[in-house]
Scaffold this motif. Sequence first.
Motif, mmCIF file in Angstrom:
data_model
loop_
_atom_site.group_PDB
_atom_site.id
_atom_site.type_symbol
_atom_site.label_atom_id
_atom_site.label_comp_id
_atom_site.label_asym_id
_atom_site.label_seq_id
_atom_site.Cartn_x
_atom_site.Cartn_y
_atom_site.Cartn_z
ATOM 1 N N ARG A 331 0.764 -1.425 -0.057
ATOM 2 C CA ARG A 331 -0.250 -0.009 -0.131
ATOM 3 C C ARG A 331 0.905 1.440 -0.118
ATOM 4 O O ARG A 331 0.354 2.154 -0.803
ATOM 5 C CB ARG A 331 -0.742 -0.095 1.028
ATOM 6 N N THR A 332 1.888 0.286 0.463
ATOM 7 C CA THR A 332 2.712 2.667 0.973
ATOM 8 C C THR A 332 3.490 2.496 -0.890
ATOM 9 O O THR A 332 3.838 4.020 -1.203
ATOM 10 C CB THR A 332 3.812 1.699 2.040
ATOM 11 N N ARG A 335 0.833 4.113 -2.448
ATOM 12 C CA ARG A 335 1.097 5.615 -2.934
ATOM 13 C C ARG A 335 2.206 6.236 -3.285
ATOM 14 O O ARG A 335 1.648 7.690 -4.220
ATOM 15 C CB ARG A 335 0.538 5.687 -1.352
ATOM 16 N N ASN A 338 2.184 7.098 -6.646
ATOM 17 C CA ASN A 338 0.627 7.630 -7.119
ATOM 18 C C ASN A 338 -0.243 6.462 -8.174
ATOM 19 O O ASN A 338 -1.414 7.071 -9.284
ATOM 20 C CB ASN A 338 1.224 8.819 -8.313
ATOM 21 N N PRO A 362 -6.063 2.855 -3.366
ATOM 22 C CA PRO A 362 -5.135 3.534 -4.580
ATOM 23 C C PRO A 362 -6.498 4.732 -5.164
ATOM 24 O O PRO A 362 -7.828 4.662 -5.227
ATOM 25 C CB PRO A 362 -5.505 2.032 -5.939
ATOM 26 N N GLN A 363 -5.796 5.425 -4.286
ATOM 27 C CA GLN A 363 -6.726 7.144 -4.655
ATOM 28 C C GLN A 363 -5.434 7.915 -5.506
ATOM 29 O O GLN A 363 -5.930 9.195 -5.697
ATOM 30 C CB GLN A 363 -6.983 7.284 -3.454
ATOM 31 N N GLY A 364 -4.836 7.871 -6.398
ATOM 32 C CA GLY A 364 -4.047 8.740 -7.682
ATOM 33 C C GLY A 364 -5.002 8.986 -8.484
ATOM 34 O O GLY A 364 -5.166 8.680 -9.033
#
Length: 392
Positions: A331-332, A335, A338, A362-364
């Motif tokens: 997860r890191t 992120r 992105n 995921p939010q990038g």
Amino acid sequence: MGYTFTRDDIAYLASPPGAAALAEVGDFALTPATLLKDLERIRRTHGDHAPALVETTRLRRRAAAKLDNADNWLLSDDALQQATPTPVARHRAQRLAGRTVHDVTCSVGAELAALARECPAVVGSDLDIVRLDMATHNLADTPNVLLAKADALTPCSTADVVIADPARRADGRRTHDPAKLQPPLPDLLTAYTGRDLAVKCAPGLDFDKLAWPGEVEVVSLDGGVREACLWSPGLAEPGVTRRATVLSSNAAPWTLTNADPDNIPEREPGEWIIDPDGAVVRAGLVRHYAAKHALWQLDPRIAYLTGNTVPTGVRGFRILTRMDLREKPLRTELRRRNCGPLEILTRGVDIDPDTLRTRLKPQGQIPHTLVITRIETTATVFVCTTPEIPRR
């Protein structure tokens, strides 16, 4: 289950008034949202013929993606589901060019239409008289096809080759047991002992357990595995027991067999990961495909391949980094990169991609692909770019 057609339905649909009614019904949307209202309007005009008209129109629309020139065909839901896609049927017919062929489970005639283009004489038989009526209509302009009502297990012709497509459901469920096909594969072999035989079957059969004496050909079309065909020894290429055939709507077909070389090196992952076509995997020809394209396996037991180039026309996943599969570090990493839209491919690990994607959050903005597999005993994830556009 779709509408159950009768012989009277087929006689009407094949008549000039039926053809005119079908042309009229073809102007209706017949979507889930409009179906009840459309059916009510059609029933006011065409009475008891309305269900058959509506079902035929909807089936023709579905068939357009599977069968060539199906806009005038008569079909049932079950027959359309089992019908061989035209490019696949055409490929098989080309292998049989110049021979006389008897399709003993001909249904509505999808296979016969392709065979008639390549073979001097074609016989089609089935026990379902309604489907035979449909086939009679569908092949009305095909002069070299003879249709008959007959049991597939009772030989009734002297054709050079017999083709069978046993139904793949038993007790309402899809089966991979050759003895539970309808008609059963062992019974077909007994009925046609000494004859050249081609049997279409599900690609999920355990071919090693089946111990087929000839050639097993697994065929894909536009990336999806469609079927396996069992070719008896007289129809098989000498020395070939496994074949993968890859068909495409916009590229040339290609084939690979177990007679091709399969020597590949053992190396660390290259720059790319390649997921071979499903026909190659199902046919057990992953090493042969790798040898042909200068690739090697991530792990000897896993079908993912790797290398420093991507075969022409194939999706390739460029490796950005490799990690042991642990969610928090992964997860890191995502992120940090992105990561936005996330494709997850898995093989050799018990992971649900949708569940994992939800947990990774995921939010990038940048699309990525995760290839998750097992290398030796370690669950491993490769963070990759999204696939390159295949080159044609």
